[in-house]
Motif scaffolding. Structure first.
Motif, PDB file in Angstrom:
ATOM      1  N   ASP A 122       0.843  -1.194   0.000  1.00  0.00           N
ATOM      2  CA  ASP A 122       0.000   0.000   0.000  1.00  0.00           C
ATOM      3  C   ASP A 122       0.876   1.241   0.000  1.00  0.00           C
ATOM      4  N   VAL A 123       0.393   2.296  -0.643  1.00  0.00           N
ATOM      5  CA  VAL A 123       1.126   3.559  -0.674  1.00  0.00           C
ATOM      6  C   VAL A 123       0.122   4.700  -0.748  1.00  0.00           C
ATOM      7  N   ALA A 124       0.404   5.761   0.004  1.00  0.00           N
ATOM      8  CA  ALA A 124      -0.462   6.936   0.012  1.00  0.00           C
ATOM      9  C   ALA A 124       0.004   7.951  -1.028  1.00  0.00           C
ATOM     10  N   ASP A 125      -0.859   8.897  -1.290  1.00  0.00           N
ATOM     11  CA  ASP A 125      -0.543  10.045  -2.147  1.00  0.00           C
ATOM     12  C   ASP A 125      -0.091   9.614  -3.547  1.00  0.00           C
ATOM     13  N   VAL A 126      -0.917   8.794  -4.182  1.00  0.00           N
ATOM     14  CA  VAL A 126      -0.715   8.503  -5.605  1.00  0.00           C
ATOM     15  C   VAL A 126      -1.372   9.624  -6.396  1.00  0.00           C
ATOM     16  N   ARG A 127      -0.594  10.305  -7.215  1.00  0.00           N
ATOM     17  CA  ARG A 127      -1.098  11.472  -7.934  1.00  0.00           C
ATOM     18  C   ARG A 127      -1.287  11.151  -9.419  1.00  0.00           C
ATOM     19  N   PHE A 157      -4.944   9.671  -4.891  1.00  0.00           N
ATOM     20  CA  PHE A 157      -5.458   8.355  -4.535  1.00  0.00           C
ATOM     21  C   PHE A 157      -4.528   7.728  -3.494  1.00  0.00           C
ATOM     22  N   ASP A 158      -5.013   6.719  -2.843  1.00  0.00           N
ATOM     23  CA  ASP A 158      -4.176   5.793  -2.091  1.00  0.00           C
ATOM     24  C   ASP A 158      -4.257   4.437  -2.771  1.00  0.00           C
ATOM     25  N   GLN A 159      -3.113   3.762  -2.858  1.00  0.00           N
ATOM     26  CA  GLN A 159      -3.138   2.381  -3.334  1.00  0.00           C
ATOM     27  C   GLN A 159      -3.353   1.478  -2.124  1.00  0.00           C
ATOM     28  N   VAL A 160      -4.515   0.791  -2.112  1.00  0.00           N
ATOM     29  CA  VAL A 160      -4.893  -0.076  -1.008  1.00  0.00           C
ATOM     30  C   VAL A 160      -5.229  -1.454  -1.581  1.00  0.00           C
ATOM     31  N   ASN A 161      -4.476  -2.464  -1.147  1.00  0.00           N
ATOM     32  CA  ASN A 161      -4.684  -3.830  -1.646  1.00  0.00           C
ATOM     33  C   ASN A 161      -4.665  -3.884  -3.175  1.00  0.00           C
ATOM     34  N   VAL A 188      -7.792   4.155  -4.532  1.00  0.00           N
ATOM     35  CA  VAL A 188      -8.934   4.684  -3.800  1.00  0.00           C
ATOM     36  C   VAL A 188      -8.842   6.207  -3.807  1.00  0.00           C
ATOM     37  N   PRO A 189      -9.848   6.925  -4.375  1.00  0.00           N
ATOM     38  CA  PRO A 189      -9.772   8.389  -4.461  1.00  0.00           C
ATOM     39  C   PRO A 189      -9.717   9.030  -3.072  1.00  0.00           C
ATOM     40  N   THR A 190      -8.882  10.100  -2.955  1.00  0.00           N
ATOM     41  CA  THR A 190      -8.771  10.822  -1.682  1.00  0.00           C
ATOM     42  C   THR A 190      -8.959  12.323  -1.821  1.00  0.00           C
ATOM     43  N   GLY A 191      -8.798  12.910  -3.020  1.00  0.00           N
ATOM     44  CA  GLY A 191      -8.962  14.345  -3.125  1.00  0.00           C
ATOM     45  C   GLY A 191      -8.496  14.897  -4.456  1.00  0.00           C
ATOM     46  N   VAL A 192      -8.474  16.234  -4.525  1.00  0.00           N
ATOM     47  CA  VAL A 192      -8.081  16.952  -5.739  1.00  0.00           C
ATOM     48  C   VAL A 192      -7.156  18.096  -5.339  1.00  0.00           C
TER      49      VAL A 192
END
Length: 730
Positions: free
Chosen positions: A350-355, A405-409, A413-417
């Motif tokens: 998993d990784v956060a802040d996928v742009r 987005f966050d990459q989850v499993n 997964v969308p998180t914002g703009v």
């Protein structure tokens, strides 16, 4: 070609322009207005003072390519860098100019600049469907000064379907693997003083790649529409003139990505795509209008004028980074053994802040150009002179929000703009005046061509500090002007042999984000060679040498500059390119109603930096990226004209360095592409004079190699793909 004297048949031609001496020429050649062609027929290259090649409609139909990269392999001195396997994003260079987005070549359709913004942002993200071309002309050497702004390497002119002399039409249908489908239809005619053409080219595929954990396609759907209307003055009119209006529209939706593969993953499956790129997609639309006027002024003068306007909107929605790290850096880290980077690419971590950025841009290009051709005799010497001027204005408007987005499993997964500011919210524009003067003199068996060109380019770029564009965070502008000269000579030694030599100054303007004082790219270019033209055999061999006083890179995400910049331009001093071009078009054998045609295009090139850059980003002895030392295309055929034909094409391209530092001590294998050897097979059969069926297999032996590492990872050529089609003329 039959002629009683080497100069007969070309005495009244200048740089491929149509014959000037007949007042009725406009009416006699209404299907082909002179501004469309920059060379003419293949035989016209015999007398040109520079290297020139023509791919005719018959040449293109023999192989049935829809990828312009494959088409241009038949022309020596032209380099291509594949990216998507379909030719949707052409990367074309000439004589070492660089291939990134074709931004160093004067690209034209029917004699009109076709890049979205040729001065402000010349990278050719727009490209017409190559399957509808009726011919391709490639011009190099001193005659290039007539067709700017990029005059270092050369000019390429793509010919659209002409208005037919009488009522005529064609329907072509094609299907292939990966649900490939193609349809090409045109119908037109000429009655009295009016002529028209309606045309559409439709092409789509599901693609040959598979995205991890996704059922989304990796193909494209592209549509082109063209309409032409022409009016010609009556043959007995006091004023001989013609008007032609051309309207065009194209649209494309393609599921293409910047993200390539690590070498390990490429060797396991070159047609894999990481799940991070699942949402990547290009969506674009292009609209063009050209109004041309052709006027005869007396028996030996012609005035040609064109007004044009092009609009191009595109949004390439593509992943840019993950966890604060650019996707190209992720690839580099994984290649160097970083297990965490590889796990992110695989979707196992998993990784956060996928742009994922909306690379949304709106381009406008418009202008007017006019050219006066005049033939005259002075002091016993025949002159064919051309003088022209063009005013051009273009603009690119970037407004590029980023979705996070966050990459989850393994899923996004969308998180914002993130709303755009700075480099993602900017407007760049350019105003350019061009003028040219060319004079061709006939001195017995020697034809001398002198050329002058002037370019005056003003650019400006504004970046906004807020999404609403209420305040400007930075503003840069630049102005360059340059006078270029060229001199070429052709000695018509005999009916079959001619020798040529030429020298000219090259020029390429810096991009619109260049700061004040950024110089244009400048070079001095030489060539010398020989041509042979005889029954069933023609050949040319040309040696070239380009000495760059100032080498300029336009920086972009697709091709960052050596200093790491992804916008603006970087000047890094002197470089030199030298090479040899060999082209042969012949019949190996002819007899018993059979013919065995052969076509060979070979290019040897050696290019390097000859002086250290001030900032140390490049050094003397560094190589020029994506410039193969050897490349060859050989086509062997066996045909019974108007009945059937079989053609086998073999292409070889040396490995290429992907950056300037490739040959420095300590460089890695990741700095190079692979050698590539690809064989294509095409065959056709005429059921009758109007119906032709054909089949083809591209990449017959299914050899996939790393043909590029730009942008962001190893990229393959297309795998073996089979097609079948039918063409009906009426």
């Amino acid at each position: 070609m039959t002629k009683s004297h080497p100069a007969s048949g070309i005495l009244y031609r200048f740089a491929g322009a149509p014959v000037l001496m007949l007042a009725g020429a406009v009416a006699a050649e209404t299907h082909r207005l002179p501004a469309v062609e920059i060379i003419g027929s293949s035989s016209d290259t015999f007398s040109l003072s520079g290297s020139a090649h023509v791919l005719t409609e018959q040449d293109l139909e023999r192989k049935e390519y829809t990828d312009v990269h494959r088409m241009l392999r038949d022309v020596p001195g032209v380099y291509v860098r594949e990216e998507d396997g379909f030719g949707l994003r052409p990367n074309i260079g000439i004589r070492g100019t660089g291939t990134s987005r074709s931004d160093r070549v004067s690209m034209m359709e029917d004699g009109i600049l076709m890049a979205p913004s040729p001065y402000a942002a010349p990278a050719a993200y727009y490209f017409p469907s190559a399957g509808r071309f009726s011919g391709i002309e490639v011009l190099k050497g001193p005659d290039t000064l007539r067709y700017g702004p990029f005059t270092v390497g050369g000019a390429i002119n793509f010919l659209s379907t002409p208005i037919p002399d009488g009522r005529a039409g064609r329907i072509q249908l094609e299907a292939g693997e990966d649900r490939h489908r193609r349809g090409h239809f045109w119908y037109g005619g000429t009655e009295g003083q009016w002529g028209f053409l309606l045309e559409t080219h439709q092409q789509a595929s599901d693609g040959f790649k598979d995205i991890d954990r996704s059922n989304r396609g990796t193909g494209y759907d592209k549509s082109d529409y063209v309409a032409k209307l022409r009016w010609t003055a009556a043959a007995d009119a006091a004023v001989q003139q013609a008007f032609e209006l051309k309207l065009s529209h194209s649209s494309e939706v393609s599921d293409e990505a910047y993200l390539g593969l690590t070498d390990r993953d490429f060797r396991a499956n070159p047609n894999r795509r990481y799940g991070l790129s699942e949402r990547d997609q290009m969506d674009n639309d292009h609209d063009g209008i050209v109004l041309r006027h052709d006027l005869m002024i007396g028996p030996s003068s012609r005035l040609e004028t064109a007004i044009y306007h092009n609009k191009f909107n595109r949004n390439w929605y593509k992943v840019a980074s993950a966890g604060g790290q650019g996707i190209g850096d992720l690839i580099d880290d994984a290649n160097n053994g970083n297990g965490g980077a590889q796990a992110i690419l695989d979707g196992r971590q998993d990784v956060a802040d996928v742009r994922v950025k909306n690379n949304n841009r709106e381009y406008t290009a418009e202008g007017i150009q006019t050219e006066l051709s005049h033939g005259f005799d002075w002091a016993g010497v025949r002159h064919d002179m051309v003088a022209g001027v063009r005013f051009h204005r273009d603009e690119v408007d970037r407004y590029q929000p980023v979705d996070t987005f966050d990459q989850v499993n393994g899923a996004l997964v969308p998180t914002g703009v993130i709303l755009p500011t700075g480099g993602d919210n900017r407007v760049e524009n350019a105003d350019a005046w061009s003028a040219w003067l060319v004079d061709k003199l006939y001195l017995g068996d020697v034809i001398v061509t002198g050329s002058l060109r002037y370019e005056d380019v003003e650019t400006e770029a504004k970046r906004y500090a807020d999404p609403g564009r209420a305040s400007v965070s930075s503003r840069v502008d630049n102005q360059v002007d340059e006078v270029m000269a060229g001199l070429g000579a052709t000695w018509l030694v005999s009916d079959q042999w001619s020798l040529l030599a030429g020298v000219h100054q090259g020029f390429a303007p810096p991009g619109a984000s260049s700061v004040a004082g950024t110089d244009p790219e400048k070079s001095l270019n030489y060539e010398v060679g020989a041509r042979y033209w005889g029954p069933g055999f023609s050949a040319d061999m040309v040696a070239f040498y380009s000495d760059y006083e100032n080498t300029v890179n336009n920086c972009s995400l697709a091709a960052p500059c050596p200093n790491g910049s992804t916008s603006g331009s970087q000047s890094f001093g002197e470089s030199r390119v030298r090479g040899l071009e060999l082209g042969i078009n012949s019949q190996l054998w002819r007899g018993r109603a059979l013919e065995a045609p052969v076509r060979l295009a070979y290019t040897y090139t050696d290019g390097e930096i000859s002086e250290d850059a001030d900032d140390g980003s490049v050094m003397s002895g560094d190589v020029l990226p994506y410039l193969p030392e050897n490349q060859l295309s050989l086509t062997l055929g066996l045909e019974r004209p108007a009945r059937w034909g079989v053609y086998l094409t073999t292409v070889y391209v040396d490995e290429m360095c992907i950056n300037n530092a490739c040959d420095r001590p300590g460089s890695s294998r990741f700095d190079r592409t692979d050698d590539v050897l690809v064989v294509d097979l095409a065959a056709s059969y005429y059921l009758n004079s109007d119906v032709e069926v054909y089949a083809k297999v591209d990449n017959l032996f299914d050899d996939q190699e790393i043909v590029a590492r730009t942008p962001d990872g190893a990229r393959p050529n297309a795998p073996r793909t089979a097609y079948m089609g039918v063409r009906v003329s009426f």
